[in-house]
Design a protein around this motif. Structure first.
Motif, short mmCIF file in Angstrom:
data_model
loop_
_atom_site.label_atom_id
_atom_site.label_comp_id
_atom_site.label_asym_id
_atom_site.label_seq_id
_atom_site.Cartn_x
_atom_site.Cartn_y
_atom_site.Cartn_z
N GLU A 50 0.83 -1.20 0.00
CA GLU A 50 0.00 0.00 0.00
C GLU A 50 0.87 1.26 0.00
O GLU A 50 0.59 2.23 -0.71
N ARG A 51 1.92 1.22 0.80
CA ARG A 51 2.82 2.38 0.84
C ARG A 51 3.52 2.57 -0.51
O ARG A 51 3.67 3.68 -0.98
N ARG A 52 3.97 1.45 -1.08
CA ARG A 52 4.61 1.53 -2.39
C ARG A 52 3.64 2.10 -3.42
O ARG A 52 3.99 2.98 -4.22
N ALA A 54 1.04 3.99 -2.81
CA ALA A 54 0.78 5.39 -2.48
C ALA A 54 1.94 6.26 -2.95
O ALA A 54 1.74 7.35 -3.49
N ILE A 55 3.15 5.77 -2.75
CA ILE A 55 4.33 6.54 -3.18
C ILE A 55 4.35 6.65 -4.69
O ILE A 55 4.59 7.73 -5.25
#
Length: 186
Positions: A50-52, A54-55
């Motif tokens: 999810e962070r990847r 989002a980034i």
């Protein structure tokens, strides 16, 4: 006895755990490892994914914003160039209108000057004619008086006086107009 304790202490090495503890520790480690691998690792991977995402989404948004900003900058530069061209065109038109206005004002000034000069010439001519008429009358009156004194009789008859004066002045004008006669008289 000292020897027995010493032998027993040597057989037990503090760095090597006893086999039952080692087996229990390995089983506990395997349970914790399996629990972490089955439950915790997927959650960690999901959060990292999810962070990847989002980034990457943020980077895509940043790239899109940068592309949009670049497009806006290009539009601004285009509008600025058009505004400069328009300003130059307006300045050129103003200069042309100014030059036309100056030429028109000069022509008007020239026309007024010509009118003033013509009016001045007409006034001078009228003044000259009036002065000539006055001079003619004064010369005629003086000539009549002088002729009357020379002849000894009064030349008061106005018609005769006028004819005599006109004839005398015409002769003077003819002599003045004829350069050969005027030079011969000298």
């Amino acid at each position: 006895m000292i020897d027995l304790t010493h032998l027993a202490a040597e057989e037990e090495n503090p760095l090597i755990p006893p086999i039952p503890e080692l087996v229990v520790g390995l089983i506990a480690f395997a349970i914790v490892f399996i629990f972490l691998a089955k439950k915790l690792l997927p959650n960690i991977n999901r959060v990292l994914e999810e962070r990847r995402a989002a980034i990457e989404g943020g980077m895509e948004k940043a790239e899109a914003a940068q592309a949009e900003a670049q497009q806006v900058l290009e539009d601004y530069r285009t509008q600025l160039a058009e505004a400069r061209h328009e300003a130059a065109r307006l300045r050129q038109e103003a200069q042309e209108q100014g030059a036309a206005l100056i030429a028109e004002m000069r022509a008007e000034g020239q026309r007024q000057r010509e009118e003033i000069i013509a009016a001045g010439h007409a006034q001078i001519e009228a003044d000259r004619k009036q002065a000539a008429q006055t001079l003619r009358q004064d010369v005629g009156r003086l000539a009549t008086e002088l002729a009357g004194k020379l002849v000894g009789e009064s030349l008061e008859d106005f018609a005769r006086q006028s004819r005599t004066i006109d004839r005398f002045l015409d002769e003077l004008e003819a002599k003045a107009a004829d350069p050969t006669t005027a030079e011969a008289g000298r």
